[in-house]
Design a protein around this motif. Structure first.
Motif, short mmCIF file in Angstrom:
data_model
loop_
_atom_site.label_atom_id
_atom_site.label_comp_id
_atom_site.label_asym_id
_atom_site.label_seq_id
_atom_site.Cartn_x
_atom_site.Cartn_y
_atom_site.Cartn_z
N GLU A 597 6.37 4.36 5.04
CA GLU A 597 7.15 3.67 4.06
C GLU A 597 6.68 3.07 3.27
O GLU A 597 6.31 2.50 2.02
CB GLU A 597 8.42 3.63 4.31
CG GLU A 597 9.19 4.53 5.15
CD GLU A 597 10.42 3.84 5.54
OE1 GLU A 597 11.37 2.91 5.29
OE2 GLU A 597 11.34 5.01 5.48
N GLU A 598 5.79 1.93 3.60
CA GLU A 598 4.71 0.57 3.39
C GLU A 598 3.87 -0.25 4.16
O GLU A 598 3.09 -1.03 3.35
CB GLU A 598 6.30 -0.86 3.90
CG GLU A 598 7.39 -0.55 3.29
CD GLU A 598 8.49 -1.64 4.13
OE1 GLU A 598 9.47 -2.10 3.55
OE2 GLU A 598 7.86 -2.21 5.50
N ASN A 599 3.29 1.09 4.59
CA ASN A 599 1.59 0.42 5.42
C ASN A 599 1.54 -0.72 5.74
O ASN A 599 0.80 -1.78 5.78
CB ASN A 599 0.64 0.72 3.50
CG ASN A 599 -0.64 0.83 4.42
OD1 ASN A 599 -1.13 0.61 5.62
ND2 ASN A 599 -1.85 0.23 3.84
N HIS A 600 2.96 -0.95 6.35
CA HIS A 600 2.79 -2.10 7.11
C HIS A 600 3.03 -1.65 8.99
O HIS A 600 4.02 -0.50 9.23
CB HIS A 600 3.66 -3.30 7.10
CG HIS A 600 4.14 -4.23 7.33
ND1 HIS A 600 3.35 -5.43 7.62
CD2 HIS A 600 4.54 -4.87 8.89
CE1 HIS A 600 3.05 -6.53 8.55
NE2 HIS A 600 3.91 -6.32 8.90
N GLU A 706 -5.92 -3.78 1.27
CA GLU A 706 -5.52 -3.12 -0.26
C GLU A 706 -5.03 -2.02 0.06
O GLU A 706 -4.82 -1.19 1.02
CB GLU A 706 -7.07 -1.98 -0.22
CG GLU A 706 -8.00 -3.13 -0.76
CD GLU A 706 -9.75 -2.61 -1.07
OE1 GLU A 706 -9.15 -1.12 -0.66
OE2 GLU A 706 -10.46 -2.98 -1.65
N GLY A 707 -4.02 -1.22 -0.46
CA GLY A 707 -3.06 -0.21 -0.38
C GLY A 707 -1.67 -0.95 0.22
O GLY A 707 -0.73 0.58 0.87
N ARG A 708 -1.70 -1.58 0.92
CA ARG A 708 -0.39 -2.60 1.85
C ARG A 708 1.14 -2.25 0.96
O ARG A 708 0.60 -2.57 -0.30
CB ARG A 708 -0.39 -3.64 1.94
CG ARG A 708 -1.80 -3.51 2.58
CD ARG A 708 -1.62 -3.08 4.17
NE ARG A 708 -2.56 -3.19 5.29
CZ ARG A 708 -2.07 -5.00 6.04
NH1 ARG A 708 -1.37 -5.75 6.48
NH2 ARG A 708 -3.33 -4.69 6.93
N GLY A 709 2.38 -1.93 0.92
CA GLY A 709 3.23 -1.95 0.65
C GLY A 709 3.72 0.06 -0.04
O GLY A 709 4.47 -0.24 -0.70
N LYS A 710 2.50 0.28 -0.01
CA LYS A 710 2.65 1.48 -0.57
C LYS A 710 2.72 2.56 1.09
O LYS A 710 2.61 2.59 1.71
CB LYS A 710 1.78 2.08 -1.40
CG LYS A 710 0.88 0.69 -2.49
CD LYS A 710 -0.02 1.69 -3.23
CE LYS A 710 -0.13 0.77 -4.30
NZ LYS A 710 -1.21 0.85 -5.64
N PRO A 711 3.47 3.83 0.56
CA PRO A 711 3.71 4.82 1.43
C PRO A 711 2.22 5.30 1.75
O PRO A 711 1.26 5.42 1.03
CB PRO A 711 4.37 5.87 1.01
CG PRO A 711 5.16 5.01 -0.49
CD PRO A 711 4.55 4.20 -0.36
N VAL A 712 2.23 5.41 3.36
CA VAL A 712 0.76 6.63 3.67
C VAL A 712 0.74 7.65 4.09
O VAL A 712 2.29 8.06 5.18
CB VAL A 712 0.06 5.58 4.53
CG1 VAL A 712 -0.48 4.22 3.67
CG2 VAL A 712 0.84 5.27 5.88
N ASP A 713 0.67 8.83 3.76
CA ASP A 713 0.62 10.16 4.70
C ASP A 713 -0.59 9.80 6.62
O ASP A 713 -1.75 9.87 5.78
CB ASP A 713 -0.31 11.64 3.46
CG ASP A 713 -0.03 12.45 3.92
OD1 ASP A 713 0.76 12.98 5.32
OD2 ASP A 713 -1.36 13.26 3.84
#
Length: 740
Positions: A597-600, A706-713
């Protein structure tokens, strides 16, 4: 002997957060190890991997996988074994079904899990799945006993940086409720087999009508094995659950059931199902036939019940009845109050060795459906180990919470080799189909144990063999000698199984001349004394059986360190090899959800760091590879650096996460290797690596974020896409180029 092509170190491929972390950490490990001529291979013991390996005839050649668990099972019986074992999923049926659906969606022709197998083919499929579910991995790999403790650096860090602890009050209503009669503890029988009694055992059910049904045959026990048998009364269980539901409502607390449906994969899902059925008794009384016809199985949890009801023609009436019943019941302890996931939703969601320590650490509070914390009735049906949690709660009510800044530490020496105790009970646990007598009949015709049972009762047998027991006691003697601290065998002389173990323990202690160095106490008394000891800042060694080992190596670390994932866990394999376990994975599902959900990824790899250092030093000892020893000693310095400089992952998005900690680990490791003077070739090799990692710090950290906070697949939960996982977990091209 190990195969010629067996890597020097096996790093297990597992599931969820630990496996995602491996995508980032393992390339670093392999790169550094290669400089010392050390090969690091992987073997797939993940849930998805084990499912794929179980059905080769259903798959294409490209999809098939070898049975890596079976291969590792052979390896750990050899002196060459050197395995770093990460926590894997011990699957409940809902998890197993979900994994199968995911694989099917990816094009794997895996058959559905048959809930009620009827044909020979369905029974074969069910048998293969049953060999996968629950704690199927650990009994195969644990060919040695457990030496588990907090590394000194980890303990010192916890003292200097104490985690939060909930406040306890004397008037807290939180308590433990347990059966005390009619359960496994009260019905247990145990015996140590003589030479005349050794051999194959037949387990049979003699019905009231005189019929004889063989439940299991061909189970072989050697001379000296401690063999137990017991049962839990379904009638007594239902009465107990109904009583506790009403008592919880009257007390105004949360109802919570604490089980281990993953490890005790036959008995505990059935007990869990009883709780679901009793909690919703009016619903099952009114709609039982229709629910059964729709395939509703309470053992799979309330979540499965609700999902199946939603597809029934009688949906509206049943849902209204459920809502009415739930309104009259006490509020439930919640797994996720925001999403309405209750304590009874999924049997694998509330695992006692994680849930009870978390509740105790929080001052006896659990989350209710209103999103607030409340006192809780902790329902633990079987009374074998419930007194441990009961006494802990009583103690903290009297004295207040433990202070991590001053607390001592509890180490554990656990009996678990060769499927010792309850881990070995899965093939010999049965839900009794009719009233009668269950008998264990020895090869010489003698009836070892017999119990009169009723339909629905849960009968089980477990065992512990002579060699592992003796090895366990000797390991305890070695550990106490090294530590010089309090050491307690947590054995109850009034429990049938423990009384047999004590017959082994005392003579070995006497022969070694160390009787005065050890205490033998029942779990309740051992709990009280141990808590008093660590409150004074002193240390204790808990010497326990298998299940209690599992419970205590979560309870005390969570109180001392805030987590059990940072423990040093060494399994000294009985044939001379070593297995190095990396901590608990109970919170791994929440970590994966946050990553997606958050790339964390907040998974802390400190357990992997500790295991790696021990594995490399063990390799040096057995192979004479001094470069490996230098690597291992440098790992210890890098781990210390992670702690000293607070480079562990944060819990919230935006904070440094698992990937950041791996950069710092690689940097500290390289710096330590470049600075050491024992091996000039290694120092020369890693000097430019360390220099580059320092020089490119800002660039690497920027790329990692880079890309943190965004959903990932990830391409899947149980069977993720390796390329997608690598893209997410190794986003720094600069770091990747330096590591190689």
């Amino acid at each position: 002997m190990a195969e010629v092509n067996t890597p020097d170190i096996i790093y297990t491929k597992v599931d969820e957060a630990p496996e995602l972390a491996s995508a980032s950490l393992l390339p670093i490990i392999r790169s550094f190890a290669a400089a010392a001529g050390v090969s690091v291979g992987t073997r797939d013991i993940s849930l998805a991997g084990r499912i794929i390996a179980a059905f080769p005839e259903q798959l294409t050649e490209a999809q098939r996988q070898s049975d890596d668990l079976a291969e590792l099972g052979k390896l750990v019986t050899t002196p060459e074994a050197n395995v770093i074992k990460l926590p894997n999923i011990s699957a409940s049926v809902p998890q197993l079904v979900a994994a199968v659906k995911e694989l099917q969606a990816q094009g794997y022709a895996i058959p559905d899990y048959p809930e009620a197998p009827a044909t020979a083919a369905e029974k074969d499929i069910r048998a293969r799945f049953d060999a996968i579910k629950g704690s199927a991995v650990n009994p195969v790999l644990r060919e040695g006993n457990s030496d588990r403790r907090a590394a000194v650096a980890v303990k010192n860090f916890a003292k200097a940086n104490p985690h939060s602890m909930g406040a306890w009050s004397r008037d807290s209503k939180t308590r433990v409720a347990t059966m005390g009669s009619g359960d496994f503890f009260s019905n247990e029988k145990s015996a140590t087999l003589s030479a005349a009694q050794a051999g194959a055992v037949r387990i049979e059910l003699v019905g009231k009508d005189g019929s004889v049904a063989v439940l299991k045959e061909g189970v072989k026990f050697p001379e000296g094995a401690v063999v137990d048998a017991t049962f839990l009364s379904a009638r007594a269980l239902d009465a107990f659950l109904a009583e506790q539901i009403e008592a919880t409502r009257a007390e105004g607390t949360l109802f919570s059931l604490h089980m281990k449906a993953t490890m005790m994969k036959v008995s505990d899902p059935i007990i869990f199902g009883h709780a679901v059925r009793v909690f919703l008794a009016p619903v099952f009384d009114k709609y039982g036939d229709k629910l059964a016809a729709a395939g509703v199985n309470p053992n799979s949890g309330l979540g499965d019940v609700l999902a199946r009801v939603a597809e029934m023609p009688e949906k509206a009436g049943i849902e209204a009845e459920i809502e009415k019943v739930m309104a009259a019941r006490p509020p439930m302890y919640m797994v996720n109050s925001d999403k309405g996931i209750t304590n009874l939703h999924v049997p694998s969601d509330v695992i006692i060795d994680a849930s009870m320590p978390a509740l105790i650490r929080a001052g006896g509070k659990g989350w209710g459906p209103d999103g607030k914390e409340h006192d809780t009735n902790c329902v633990i049906p079987d009374s074998s180990y419930a007194p441990v949690y009961d006494e802990t709660i009583r103690y903290f009510k009297e004295t207040g919470a433990l202070d991590p800044r001053t607390a001592g530490t509890v180490q554990n020496i656990g009996l678990m080799a060769q499927k010792a105790e309850e881990y070995g009970s899965h093939p010999t646990t049965f839900e009794i189909p009719q009233d009668g007598t269950v008998r264990m009949v020895l090869a010489n015709g003698e009836v070892l144990h017999a119990h009169e049972v009723e339909a629905g009762d849960i009968w089980r047998s477990a065992s512990a063999r002579k060699a592992p027991i003796e090895d366990w006691v000797k390991l305890a003697i070695d550990r106490q000698r090294a530590e010089g601290c309090q050491a307690i065998f947590w054995l109850d002389a009034n429990r049938a199984h423990d009384a047999e173990l004590i017959k082994y323990v005392k003579p070995i202690l006497q022969a070694a001349g160390v009787e005065d160095k050890f205490l033998i106490l029942a779990p309740r008394e051992a709990t009280r004394l141990t808590l008093e000891t660590i409150r004074k800042g002193e240390n204790s060694i808990a010497i326990t059986g298998n299940v209690l080992r599992d419970y205590l190596t979560d309870l005390f670390p969570i109180l001392e360190l805030g987590t059990s994932a940072k423990m040093l866990s060494i399994v000294k394999l009985m044939q001379g090899g070593g297995m190095f376990e990396t901590g608990a994975g109970g919170s791994a599902p929440k970590h994966v959800q946050q990553l997606m959900e958050e790339n964390h990824l907040r998974w802390d790899s400190l357990g992997e760091f500790c295991a790696l250092g021990e594995s490399l030093k063990f390799l040096a000892d057995v192979r004479g590879n001094e470069k490996a020893r230098v690597l291992g000693e440098a790992v210890d310095l890098a781990t210390q650096g992670i702690l000293d400089d607070n480079r562990s992952p944060g819990r919230k998005a935006g904070q440094p996460d698992n990937r950041d900690s791996h950069y710092w680990f690689a940097r500290y490791w390289a710096e330590a290797l470049a600075a050491q003077g024992k091996d000039t070739a290694l120092a020369a090799h890693f000097a430019p690596v360390a220099k580059a990692l320092v020089a490119d710090e800002a660039k690497i950290l920027a790329e990692l974020h880079e890309g943190r906070g965004k959903p990932v697949d990830m391409g899947g939960y149980y069977h993720a896409d390796p390329a997608k996982v690598a893209a997410v977990m190794r986003p720094s091209a600069t770091l990747n180029a330096i590591i190689g």
